[in-house]
Design a protein around this motif. Structure first.
Motif, mmCIF file in Angstrom:
data_model
loop_
_atom_site.group_PDB
_atom_site.id
_atom_site.type_symbol
_atom_site.label_atom_id
_atom_site.label_comp_id
_atom_site.label_asym_id
_atom_site.label_seq_id
_atom_site.Cartn_x
_atom_site.Cartn_y
_atom_site.Cartn_z
ATOM 1 N N CYS A 191 24.962 21.472 7.726
ATOM 2 C CA CYS A 191 25.115 22.637 8.593
ATOM 3 C C CYS A 191 25.951 23.727 7.934
ATOM 4 C CB CYS A 191 25.770 22.215 9.912
ATOM 5 S SG CYS A 191 24.586 21.518 11.068
ATOM 6 N N GLY A 192 26.721 23.377 6.915
ATOM 7 C CA GLY A 192 27.564 24.349 6.245
ATOM 8 C C GLY A 192 26.846 25.044 5.104
ATOM 9 N N ASP A 193 27.625 25.678 4.253
ATOM 10 C CA ASP A 193 27.090 26.382 3.088
ATOM 11 C C ASP A 193 26.612 25.367 2.054
ATOM 12 O OD1 ASP A 193 26.439 28.176 1.158
ATOM 13 O OD2 ASP A 193 28.493 28.776 0.671
ATOM 14 N N ILE A 194 25.359 25.500 1.621
ATOM 15 C CA ILE A 194 24.794 24.535 0.664
ATOM 16 C C ILE A 194 24.716 25.111 -0.747
ATOM 17 C CG2 ILE A 194 23.445 23.409 2.477
ATOM 18 C CD1 ILE A 194 20.963 24.810 1.301
ATOM 19 N N THR A 195 25.379 26.249 -0.978
ATOM 20 C CA THR A 195 25.287 26.916 -2.283
ATOM 21 C C THR A 195 25.753 26.015 -3.417
ATOM 22 O OG1 THR A 195 25.675 29.050 -1.212
ATOM 23 C CG2 THR A 195 25.949 28.955 -3.603
ATOM 24 N N VAL A 196 26.927 25.379 -3.230
ATOM 25 C CA VAL A 196 27.492 24.517 -4.280
ATOM 26 C C VAL A 196 26.536 23.375 -4.600
ATOM 27 C CG1 VAL A 196 29.375 22.947 -4.871
ATOM 28 C CG2 VAL A 196 29.872 25.106 -3.710
ATOM 29 N N ASN A 197 26.004 22.737 -3.547
ATOM 30 C CA ASN A 197 25.084 21.615 -3.753
ATOM 31 C C ASN A 197 23.819 22.045 -4.482
ATOM 32 O OD1 ASN A 197 26.511 21.386 -0.908
ATOM 33 N ND2 ASN A 197 26.242 19.310 -1.680
ATOM 34 N N THR A 198 23.288 23.203 -4.090
ATOM 35 C CA THR A 198 22.059 23.710 -4.712
ATOM 36 C C THR A 198 22.283 24.050 -6.176
ATOM 37 O OG1 THR A 198 21.380 24.628 -2.575
ATOM 38 C CG2 THR A 198 20.238 25.437 -4.545
ATOM 39 N N ILE A 199 23.391 24.746 -6.457
ATOM 40 C CA ILE A 199 23.687 25.152 -7.836
ATOM 41 C C ILE A 199 23.916 23.934 -8.713
ATOM 42 C CG2 ILE A 199 25.377 26.297 -9.326
ATOM 43 C CD1 ILE A 199 25.742 28.384 -7.135
ATOM 44 N N TYR A 200 24.664 22.942 -8.191
ATOM 45 C CA TYR A 200 24.933 21.746 -8.997
ATOM 46 C C TYR A 200 23.650 20.969 -9.263
ATOM 47 C CZ TYR A 200 27.430 17.771 -10.935
ATOM 48 O OH TYR A 200 27.881 16.790 -11.786
ATOM 49 N N GLY A 201 22.776 20.912 -8.261
ATOM 50 C CA GLY A 201 21.486 20.252 -8.466
ATOM 51 C C GLY A 201 20.660 20.936 -9.538
ATOM 52 N N LEU A 202 20.675 22.273 -9.542
ATOM 53 C CA LEU A 202 19.953 23.028 -10.564
ATOM 54 C C LEU A 202 20.573 22.836 -11.942
ATOM 55 C CD1 LEU A 202 19.298 26.365 -8.627
ATOM 56 C CD2 LEU A 202 17.572 24.717 -9.365
ATOM 57 N N VAL A 203 21.909 22.763 -11.990
ATOM 58 C CA VAL A 203 22.602 22.528 -13.263
ATOM 59 C C VAL A 203 22.190 21.179 -13.842
ATOM 60 C CG1 VAL A 203 24.843 22.046 -14.313
ATOM 61 C CG2 VAL A 203 24.584 24.020 -12.805
ATOM 62 N N LEU A 204 22.166 20.167 -12.984
ATOM 63 C CA LEU A 204 21.752 18.839 -13.448
ATOM 64 C C LEU A 204 20.319 18.876 -13.981
ATOM 65 C CD1 LEU A 204 23.116 16.345 -10.752
ATOM 66 C CD2 LEU A 204 23.876 16.597 -13.108
ATOM 67 N N PHE A 205 19.460 19.553 -13.238
ATOM 68 C CA PHE A 205 18.050 19.580 -13.622
ATOM 69 C C PHE A 205 17.827 20.328 -14.930
ATOM 70 C CE2 PHE A 205 13.911 21.915 -13.230
ATOM 71 C CZ PHE A 205 13.101 20.835 -13.536
ATOM 72 N N PHE A 206 18.372 21.524 -15.014
ATOM 73 C CA PHE A 206 18.100 22.360 -16.177
ATOM 74 C C PHE A 206 18.983 22.012 -17.380
ATOM 75 C CE2 PHE A 206 16.231 25.115 -12.899
ATOM 76 C CZ PHE A 206 15.002 25.344 -13.484
ATOM 77 N N VAL A 207 20.278 21.826 -17.165
ATOM 78 C CA VAL A 207 21.187 21.583 -18.292
ATOM 79 C C VAL A 207 20.991 20.184 -18.862
ATOM 80 C CG1 VAL A 207 23.589 21.413 -19.011
ATOM 81 C CG2 VAL A 207 22.894 23.245 -17.457
ATOM 82 N N VAL A 208 21.032 19.166 -17.991
ATOM 83 C CA VAL A 208 20.948 17.784 -18.483
ATOM 84 C C VAL A 208 19.533 17.458 -18.955
ATOM 85 C CG1 VAL A 208 21.237 15.349 -17.891
ATOM 86 C CG2 VAL A 208 22.830 17.059 -16.976
ATOM 87 N N ASN A 209 18.542 17.654 -18.073
ATOM 88 C CA ASN A 209 17.169 17.311 -18.456
ATOM 89 C C ASN A 209 16.673 18.153 -19.625
ATOM 90 O OD1 ASN A 209 16.873 15.276 -16.637
ATOM 91 N ND2 ASN A 209 15.682 16.435 -15.153
ATOM 92 N N MET A 210 16.968 19.437 -19.571
ATOM 93 C CA MET A 210 16.492 20.314 -20.642
ATOM 94 C C MET A 210 17.202 20.036 -21.969
ATOM 95 S SD MET A 210 14.008 21.888 -19.530
ATOM 96 C CE MET A 210 13.249 22.124 -17.933
#
Length: 312
Positions: A191-210
């Motif tokens: 219900c709160g702000d999901i910005t941190v969760n979204t950004i961290y998920g993208l970091v994991l996807f792009f930085v680690v996987n890439m």
């Protein structure tokens, strides 16, 4: 995994709906789920058994294959039993602790799987480009250390996901249209702000996987460069044949992984049940195919497996 019936759900629980829109077909869908899971278990346990028994296979390449087999056993095991409880018994409730635990282990093993594929690419690079120094650069002890470092890396990257989610408020509607506690699906219930969760998920996807894909591409770029220097076509073929199985395994892992992640984030026009089926197949198909790929491509492993089958 802590699971219980939807009619007795605790307020802090989540409800995993399985595959919304296909509830009537849940029992039928469970059949390929079960078949893929059982074939994957049999194949990967066979690799662990044969490599463990045969001393001639106690080398870095097969140690890495055993590590891959362990992740291929763990990945569907964190999902399939829970999914079958939903399909067969309508047991859709899962505690918050159980949900976050499933998420942690599922993503940790997935990241560990990627690390092993990078190490396997490095193994092939050393075997082809520096064959005389192979035993010096890579040995079983060094491979075990690399595996341990990969595990620590996976834990450190994934641990913030459940820790952050456990401290954030969830909405009253905790119905998750999925068979598993996938990170994106759980984040949507905040219900709160999901910005941190979204950004961290993208970091994991792009930085680690890439970064892993970049290292693999670099290894194979150097391998191709070394192979092109060989004068004999037979030598070309022999060198590339040693990489074929690994390339096939990478394609079965990274292709559905990238497709699943992209469709979850930007594929808004795709029906929800398609997203869920793709996510589940991504966790089921590679663990089933990997033992088959290595069994077909590795004559040494195939001969050893055949020896035990004939003995039976």
């Amino acid at each position: 995994m802590a699971v219980f019936n939807i009619t007795h759900s605790h307020p802090s629980a989540f409800i995993l709906m399985g595959i919304p829109g296909l509830e009537a077909a849940h029992v039928l869908i469970s059949i390929p789920f079960s078949i893929f899971y059982i074939i994957g278990l049999l194949g990967n346990f066979t690799i662990l058994f044969v490599v463990g028994k045969e001393r001639t296979l106690h080398n870095p390449m097969y140690l890495l294959l055993c590590m891959l087999a362990l992740t291929d056993i763990a990945t569907p095991t964190f999902v399939v039993p829970n999914a079958l409880c939903i399909f067969w018994f309508n047991l859709k409730g899962i505690t918050m602790g159980g949900c976050l635990t499933q998420m942690f282990f599922l993503h940790t093993v997935s990241l560990m799987h990627s690390t092993i594929l990078v190490t396997m690419a490095f193994d092939r690079y050393v075997a082809i480009c520096k064959p005389l120094r192979y035993s010096i650069i890579l040995n079983n002890t060094r491979i075990a250390k690399l595996g341990f470092v990969g595990l620590i890396r996976a834990v450190l990257f994934i641990l913030p996901l459940p820790l952050v989610l456990s401290r954030q408020p969830f909405c009253a509607n905790r119905i998750i249209p999925h068979t598993q506690c996938e990170h994106i699906a759980v984040v949507k219930k905040l219900c709160g702000d999901i910005t941190v969760n979204t950004i961290y998920g993208l970091v994991l996807f792009f930085v680690v996987n890439m970064s892993d894909l970049t290292l693999i591409a670099l290894s194979y770029g150097l391998i191709i460069k070394a192979v092109l220097r060989l004068s004999s076509k037979k030598a070309h073929q022999k060198a590339l044949n040693t990489c074929t199985a690994h390339i096939c395994v990478m394609l079965t892992y990274y292709t559905p992984s990238l497709f699943s992640n992209l469709t979850n984030r930007i594929g808004q026009g795709i029906a929800p049940h398609i997203h869920i089926i793709l996510d589940d197949l991504y966790l089921l198909i590679p663990p089933m195919l990997n033992p088959i790929i290595y069994g077909v491509k590795s004559k040494e492993l195939r001969d050893k497996v055949g020896k035990y089958i004939c003995r039976k």
